[in-house]
Design an enzyme around this catalytic site. Structure first.
Site, PDB file in Angstrom:
ATOM      1  N   ARG A  93       8.531  11.842  11.558  1.00 21.53           N
ATOM      2  CA  ARG A  93       7.159  11.448  11.199  1.00 21.53           C
ATOM      3  C   ARG A  93       7.067  11.145   9.714  1.00 21.53           C
ATOM      4  NH1 ARG A  93       3.504  16.380  12.927  1.00 21.53           N
ATOM      5  NH2 ARG A  93       1.949  14.718  13.090  1.00 21.53           N
ATOM      6  N   GLY A 102      -1.886   4.967  10.620  1.00 21.36           N
ATOM      7  CA  GLY A 102      -1.294   3.887  11.404  1.00 21.36           C
ATOM      8  C   GLY A 102      -0.344   2.981  10.646  1.00 21.36           C
ATOM      9  N   ARG A 336      -5.705  17.353   8.266  1.00 23.83           N
ATOM     10  CA  ARG A 336      -5.965  16.677   6.986  1.00 23.83           C
ATOM     11  C   ARG A 336      -7.473  16.569   6.810  1.00 23.83           C
ATOM     12  NH1 ARG A 336      -3.769  10.970   9.171  1.00 23.83           N
ATOM     13  NH2 ARG A 336      -5.298  10.670  10.774  1.00 23.83           N
ATOM     14  N   HIS A 454      -7.349   2.759  17.184  1.00 23.57           N
ATOM     15  CA  HIS A 454      -7.032   2.131  15.896  1.00 23.57           C
ATOM     16  C   HIS A 454      -8.249   1.417  15.321  1.00 23.57           C
ATOM     17  CE1 HIS A 454      -5.550  -1.164  13.315  1.00 23.57           C
ATOM     18  NE2 HIS A 454      -4.745  -0.215  12.859  1.00 23.57           N
ATOM     19  N   ARG A 560     -27.508 -13.706 -17.186  1.00 20.71           N
ATOM     20  CA  ARG A 560     -26.871 -14.998 -17.483  1.00 20.71           C
ATOM     21  C   ARG A 560     -27.945 -16.069 -17.438  1.00 20.71           C
ATOM     22  NH1 ARG A 560     -23.592 -12.324 -13.599  1.00 20.71           N
ATOM     23  NH2 ARG A 560     -21.397 -12.189 -14.186  1.00 20.71           N
ATOM     24  N   ARG A 616     -27.930 -12.898 -22.418  1.00 20.02           N
ATOM     25  CA  ARG A 616     -26.861 -13.671 -23.052  1.00 20.02           C
ATOM     26  C   ARG A 616     -27.313 -15.115 -23.245  1.00 20.02           C
ATOM     27  NH1 ARG A 616     -21.365 -14.467 -19.831  1.00 20.02           N
ATOM     28  NH2 ARG A 616     -22.681 -15.825 -18.602  1.00 20.02           N
ATOM     29  N   GLU A 740     -14.851 -10.792 -25.494  1.00 21.52           N
ATOM     30  CA  GLU A 740     -14.158 -11.371 -24.338  1.00 21.52           C
ATOM     31  C   GLU A 740     -13.020 -12.283 -24.771  1.00 21.52           C
ATOM     32  OE1 GLU A 740     -17.005 -13.676 -22.110  1.00 21.52           O
ATOM     33  OE2 GLU A 740     -18.107 -14.192 -23.915  1.00 21.52           O
ATOM     34  N   SER A 759     -20.527  -5.917 -25.734  1.00 22.63           N
ATOM     35  CA  SER A 759     -20.412  -5.818 -24.285  1.00 22.63           C
ATOM     36  C   SER A 759     -19.085  -6.460 -23.914  1.00 22.63           C
ATOM     37  CB  SER A 759     -21.579  -6.552 -23.610  1.00 22.63           C
ATOM     38  OG  SER A 759     -21.418  -6.493 -22.220  1.00 22.63           O
ATOM     39  N   GLY A 761     -16.748  -8.370 -21.971  1.00 27.67           N
ATOM     40  CA  GLY A 761     -16.760  -9.311 -20.848  1.00 27.67           C
ATOM     41  C   GLY A 761     -15.352  -9.349 -20.299  1.00 27.67           C
ATOM     42  N   THR A 762     -15.057  -8.403 -19.413  1.00 27.44           N
ATOM     43  CA  THR A 762     -13.659  -8.226 -19.017  1.00 27.44           C
ATOM     44  C   THR A 762     -13.154  -9.315 -18.078  1.00 27.44           C
ATOM     45  OG1 THR A 762     -14.441  -6.610 -17.415  1.00 27.44           O
ATOM     46  CG2 THR A 762     -13.509  -5.762 -19.465  1.00 27.44           C
ATOM     47  N   ASN A 763     -14.038 -10.132 -17.527  1.00 22.31           N
ATOM     48  CA  ASN A 763     -13.527 -11.264 -16.728  1.00 22.31           C
ATOM     49  C   ASN A 763     -12.800 -12.231 -17.642  1.00 22.31           C
ATOM     50  OD1 ASN A 763     -14.884 -10.093 -14.638  1.00 22.31           O
ATOM     51  ND2 ASN A 763     -16.529 -11.590 -14.564  1.00 22.31           N
ATOM     52  N   ASP A 764     -13.516 -12.672 -18.695  1.00 24.87           N
ATOM     53  CA  ASP A 764     -12.886 -13.596 -19.636  1.00 24.87           C
ATOM     54  C   ASP A 764     -11.789 -12.909 -20.430  1.00 24.87           C
ATOM     55  OD1 ASP A 764     -13.675 -16.370 -19.771  1.00 24.87           O
ATOM     56  OD2 ASP A 764     -15.722 -15.629 -20.007  1.00 24.87           O
TER      57      ASP A 764
HETATM   58  P1  ADP Z   1       0.431   9.267  12.354  1.00 24.24           P
HETATM   59  O1  ADP Z   1       0.666   9.537  10.927  1.00 24.24           O
HETATM   60  O2  ADP Z   1       0.427   7.834  12.689  1.00 24.24           O
HETATM   61  O3  ADP Z   1      -0.738  10.027  12.888  1.00 24.24           O
HETATM   62  P2  ADP Z   1       2.145  11.288  13.455  1.00 24.24           P
HETATM   63  O4  ADP Z   1       3.374  11.617  12.716  1.00 24.24           O
HETATM   64  O5  ADP Z   1       1.011  12.213  13.319  1.00 24.24           O
HETATM   65  O6  ADP Z   1       1.716   9.797  13.125  1.00 24.24           O
HETATM   66  O7  ADP Z   1       2.565  11.176  14.959  1.00 24.24           O
HETATM   67  C1  ADP Z   1       1.766  10.615  15.928  1.00 24.24           C
HETATM   68  C2  ADP Z   1       1.649  11.521  17.094  1.00 24.24           C
HETATM   69  O8  ADP Z   1       2.912  11.822  17.640  1.00 24.24           O
HETATM   70  C3  ADP Z   1       1.041  12.858  16.802  1.00 24.24           C
HETATM   71  O9  ADP Z   1      -0.343  12.784  16.791  1.00 24.24           O
HETATM   72  C4  ADP Z   1       1.511  13.680  17.955  1.00 24.24           C
HETATM   73  O10 ADP Z   1       0.684  13.476  19.077  1.00 24.24           O
HETATM   74  C5  ADP Z   1       2.868  13.107  18.236  1.00 24.24           C
HETATM   75  N1  ADP Z   1       3.896  13.968  17.666  1.00 24.24           N
HETATM   76  C6  ADP Z   1       4.459  13.910  16.452  1.00 24.24           C
HETATM   77  N2  ADP Z   1       5.348  14.898  16.287  1.00 24.24           N
HETATM   78  C7  ADP Z   1       5.349  15.609  17.410  1.00 24.24           C
HETATM   79  C8  ADP Z   1       6.044  16.772  17.852  1.00 24.24           C
HETATM   80  N3  ADP Z   1       6.917  17.408  17.066  1.00 24.24           N
HETATM   81  N4  ADP Z   1       5.786  17.216  19.089  1.00 24.24           N
HETATM   82  C9  ADP Z   1       4.906  16.587  19.877  1.00 24.24           C
HETATM   83  N5  ADP Z   1       4.212  15.501  19.526  1.00 24.24           N
HETATM   84  C10 ADP Z   1       4.434  15.014  18.311  1.00 24.24           C
HETATM   85 MG    MG Z   2     -17.532 -14.850 -20.441  1.00 22.89          MG
HETATM   86 MG    MG Z   3      -0.996  11.915  12.966  1.00 20.19          MG
END
Ligand code: ADP
Ligand code: MG
Ligand code: MG
Length: 878
Positions: A93, A102, A336, A454, A560, A616, A740, A759, A761-764
């Site tokens: 992973r 993803g 996370r 996704h 402007r 300006r 600028e 001021s 003018g960071t674009n220019d």
């Molecule tokens: P992402 O970062 O895309 O979420 P992960 O590394 O979390 O990818 O893996 C995706 C999925 O794969 C996890 O959500 C889990 O369901 C499965 N997976 C990953 N490692 C294991 C593991 N050691 N045992 C079982 N399932 C796993």
């Molecule tokens: Mg300008």
């Molecule tokens: Mg994951």
């Protein structure tokens, strides 16, 4: 001793995120906390960096360390990698410092081979063993060997069709065994060699593939969109497999401790019985809501709720967790801080403070400033929405209102959006390749997939409206239309999506402005209390100024004036002025413009109610006000009673080879001081008319030399003083300049003798410092990104090392001459969070940005102040 590159989960913790990546550090932390985590180890981000430094090769030293740690993990598991009698299977992973959903691919069930699977099936069960193996072949081929997963899905579909079944679960052990043979034959056909059959080789090749994937195009796009430097690298986690596909008392799922769409404090998620890994998010089968788990497996549910609660308390933030149940036993695979919509982010931040879990300062850091944007945009008009009848309904995956033309591919969406259309991307489901097209769309509609698909996850991250899993949709990609019952919608037809209800409408639905109350108001109030950097707006009209005020702007940093020249009722007088042969006739034409300009400024001053307003003087080259087609010239000649030839001659006279470095800015006022005189008169007269404590700020653009400023300032001051004297009033005003041109920055100590404010003018300034044309650089900067010369667009994100250095230097020199000089920035960068942070640390007084970015800048300024208080270094320099 050799440098350590590989860490067992029990050797790390959450604070080691930079080294172990987010996923790895949190797996370590959960291990330390005593939660049920399948054990394993993390190959550090430094190993990834070394891989690239070594020219795309893993060193023997690191390989040895990997197998050392693998041996220790085998001991914990009581199994052996590559041993047919008792095989140890692992997942590979990826996991970078910042979560990149993803972007990187995971390989599961590594450690199976043709021989091992035969024994493995006896210890477990045949269907499960073959299912695990065929998944491994698919994932390994896809991630490591670049044979797309999809091609294997086609083979699966063929087998299913031949058997007359529709559900993957109806494939028997024998079917799966047959699939494996077909997969391997297919692999050999496209690759020309056999599928590797040695687990050790498979393991190292997988690690390398993860390192490589750090550099794949979609990861690069994601990093650029999110300001993640490519030097960070990714870590790789090798972890003991647990199996959610072992039968009906196994499963896998994802859950959030709070609702990621609304922020509601309630466990939220989905799971699938007898499934593995990505099945939940792939949208192939429709998952069950997490609450069902309470009925199906009450003990597991209870344990999970308990862990979820503890994790949230531990991390003091909403958690996004992945888990697997193997034969009734719960395992935690990831946690996370969860991605969330802007509305949810605000609610969670406000709730966490109310619950006493975090301080206001910490809460300020929990909302991504860029996300606020999605709250500021229109929602559907309630009445119009009520009157409309949805044609179908999907899942409310990411809130907001979207209305646009239907496109059926990410490519088409990008193209159509590039042509200025608002588009809605309609797909069966989305995949990481679609990310740029999704980014270009107002809304996303998918036929398949759940709330964690996704499309849903990415759309929420982008703040883009999304309706997912709309099962009634029948899409015909080839002929570019979709149907819902007997309603047919073609490519280019308008549809409207309500991301908060999941409703889909044919045609356009009227929208209304967003309201800035409730959690938003409270949260932004905290941001305002904390920040020291002021936020102004760039506004040319009372309407924009009003809009910006409602978003919390504390003044106008840039008005402007040329935009006022283009309006239909005055462009004629402007052209008359340009065509004039002498000062007298120019002044006559300017006299006609004067009352209109005065009216504009009065409008602005009234809206801003005594807040500072910087105006300006005319900036663009004059040719911009003349027509450029033959047709228009003929029309103008009739209208103005001037011959076409005269007009053409004038255009030729004004032609410049390099107008961006041409006769513009203060250079115009040097040639035509009467223009500056008229504008000054309009500003001062308007200020006198509106009255109050108003102190107008008159800004002279494009100064490079103190003498230019001196000359134009004298024109301004003499006019202003005369107007004030004649009116018999007591009023003050300020005269300052844009910085600028690099020369102005370099000689800022001299310039400050005349300028009461700067001021930037960071674009220019960016254009001139790099020598890149603002209007053309976009065409070749793409090559700079793909060749890793640039990681971001210097016109969007301030180049802190170069342009930023000039800004800091000019600020310092300016203050040395004039300690109370007011310093601000008014380029596009004023609304970019990392650039706002830079301005805070550079000691500027304010940033000025377009109205819709005012809240973003307010929050970014507060975050900069919080990191300053906490003693964290300028994060923008990461
Ligand atoms: P992402 O970062 O895309 O979420 P992960 O590394 O979390 O990818 O893996 C995706 C999925 O794969 C996890 O959500 C889990 O369901 C499965 N997976 C990953 N490692 C294991 C593991 N050691 N045992 C079982 N399932 C796993
Ligand atoms: Mg300008
Ligand atoms: Mg994951």
């Amino acid at each position: 001793m050799n440098k350590k590159y590989v860490y067992l989960f029990k050797e790390g913790n959450a604070s080691m995120r930079n080294l172990l990546g987010g996923k790895g550090a949190n797996l370590c932390e959960m291990t330390v906390l005593g939660f049920p985590v399948p054990q394993g180890f993390t190959i550090s981000t430094e190993a990834c960096t070394k891989y690239y430094d070594d020219g795309g090769k893993i060193s023997q030293e690191i390989i040895d360390e990997i197998f050392e740690k693998l041996a220790e993990t085998e001991k914990i598991a009581g199994k052996k990698f590559g041993d047919p009698e008792n095989p140890f299977l692992v997942s590979v992973r990826s996991g970078a410092r910042a979560s990149m959903p993803g972007m990187m691919d995971t390989i599961l069930n590594l450690g199976l081979t043709d021989e091992i699977v035969e024994k493995f099936k006896e210890r477990t069960n045949p269907r499960f063993a073959y299912d695990s193996y065929r998944r491994f072949i698919q994932m390994f081929s896809d991630v490591v060997m670049e044979v797309p997963k999809h091609n294997f899905e086609v083979i699966i579909d063929e087998v299913k069709t031949a058997k007359g079944i529709t559900n993957d679960l109806d494939l028997t052990a024998d079917d799966l065994k047959e699939l494996i043979v077909k997969f391997k034959a297919y692999f050999k056909k496209v690759k020309g060699f056999d599928f590797p059959n040695d687990p050790k080789v498979q393991l190292i090749e997988s690690v390398e593939a993860v390192f490589r994937s750090w550099n794949n195009p979609r990861a690069n796009v994601y990093r650029r969109m999110n300001d993640i430097p490519s030097s960070w690298g990714t870590a790789v986690n090798i972890q003991a497999m647990v199996f959610g596909n072992m039968g009906d008392n196994s499963g896998t799922g994802v859950a959030f401790t709070r609702n990621p769409s609304t922020g509601e404090k309630k466990l939220y998620g989905e799971y699938l019985i007898n499934a593995q890994g990505e099945d939940v998010v792939a949208g192939i089968r429709t998952p069950a809501p997490i609450s069902h788990l309470e009925d199906e497996m009450p003990e597991v549910y209870k344990q999970f709720v308990d862990i979820a609660t503890k994790l949230e308390e531990h991390y003091k933030d909403m958690q996004d967790m992945e888990f697997t149940i193997q034969e009734g036993k719960l395992y935690m695979l990831q946690t996370r801080n969860g991605k969330r919509t802007a509305a949810a982010a605000l609610k969670i931040a406000v709730d966490l403070v109310a619950e006493g879990m975090v301080s206001k300062e910490d809460a300020i850091l929990k909302v991504d400033p860029k996300q606020l944007d999605s709250l500021l945009h229109p929602q559907f008009d309630t009445a119009a929405l009520k009157a409309a009848k949805p044609i179908t309904k999907g899942l409310p995956a990411s809130p907001g209102a979207a209305c646009g033309k239907v496109c059926f591919s990410a490519e088409d969406a990008m193209k159509s959006a590039g042509e200025g259309n608002k588009v809605v991307l309609v797909r069966l489901e989305t995949s990481p390749e679609d990310i740029e097209g999704m980014n270009a769309s107002e809304g996303i509609l998918t036929a398949r997939g759940g709330m964690t698909s996704h499309a849903a996850v990415v759309a929420r991250g982008m703040g883009t409206c999304c309706v997912a899993g709309c099962g009634e949709l029948k899409i015909n990609y080839a002929e570019k239309y979709f149907t819902v019952g007997d309603v047919k919608i073609n490519e280019g037809d308008y549809i409207s999506l309500d991301g908060s209800t999941g409703n889909v409408y044919a045609g356009k639905i009227a929208t209304v402005e967003a309201t800035m109350t409730g959690d938003f108001g409270k949260f932004m109030g905290w941001a305002d209390e904390i920040r020291t950097l002021k936020v102004r707006t760039n506004a040319d009209t009372p309407r924009d100024a009003q809009q910006a005020r409602s978003f919390g702007a504390e003044g106008i940093g840039l008005c402007r004036t040329e935009h006022m020249f283009f309006e239909t009722d005055r462009i004629r007088s402007v052209r008359e002025m340009i065509l004039s042969e002498n000062v007298e006739s120019r002044e006559k034409a300017l006299a006609k413009i004067l009352p209109m300009q005065k009216g504009d400024f009065e409008g602005l001053f009234r809206v801003m109610k005594g807040l500072p307003v910087t105006i300006r003087l005319l900036d663009p080259p004059l040719h911009e006000f003349l027509p450029n087609t033959e047709e228009e010239l003929v029309e103008l000649s009739k209208e103005m009673n001037v011959s076409v030839d005269t007009l053409k001659q004038k255009c030729a006279d004004l032609h410049e080879f390099n107008p961006m470095m041409g006769h513009r800015g203060c250079r115009l006022a040097v040639t035509y001081p009467e223009i500056a005189r008229m504008q000054t008169r309009a500003i001062i007269e308007a200020a006198i008319t509106v009255g109050g404590d108003l102190v107008p700020e008159i800004m002279i653009p494009l100064v490079g030399d103190i003498n230019e400023l001196k000359y134009v300032k004298e024109v301004v001051v003499s006019t202003a003083d005369e107007v004030i004297k004649n009116a018999g009033v007591n009023m003050t005003y300020k005269v300052g300049t844009m910085i600028e041109i690099p020369r102005a920055a370099v000689t800022a100590d001299e310039i400050a003798k005349e300028a009461e404010f700067f001021s930037f003018g960071t674009n220019d300034l960016t254009q001139m410092t790099y020598g890149f044309s603002r209007d053309d650089a976009g065409k070749f900067l793409e090559d700079y990104y793909s060749k890793k010369i640039f990681e971001s667009d210097p016109f969007a994100r301030l180049d802190q090392n170069g342009v930023g250095k000039l800004v800091k230097m000019a600020a310092k020199l300016g203050r040395e001459t004039r300690p109370d000089i007011k310093l601000g920035i008014c380029g596009e960068h004023g609304g970019d969070p990392s650039s706002v942070e830079f301005c805070h640390f550079a000691g500027l007084n304010y940033v000025s940005c377009s109205p819709f970015r005012v809240p973003i800048a307010r929050l970014a300024a507060a975050q900069a102040r919080v990191s300053e208080i906490k003693g964290e270094k300028n994060l923008g320099q990461k």
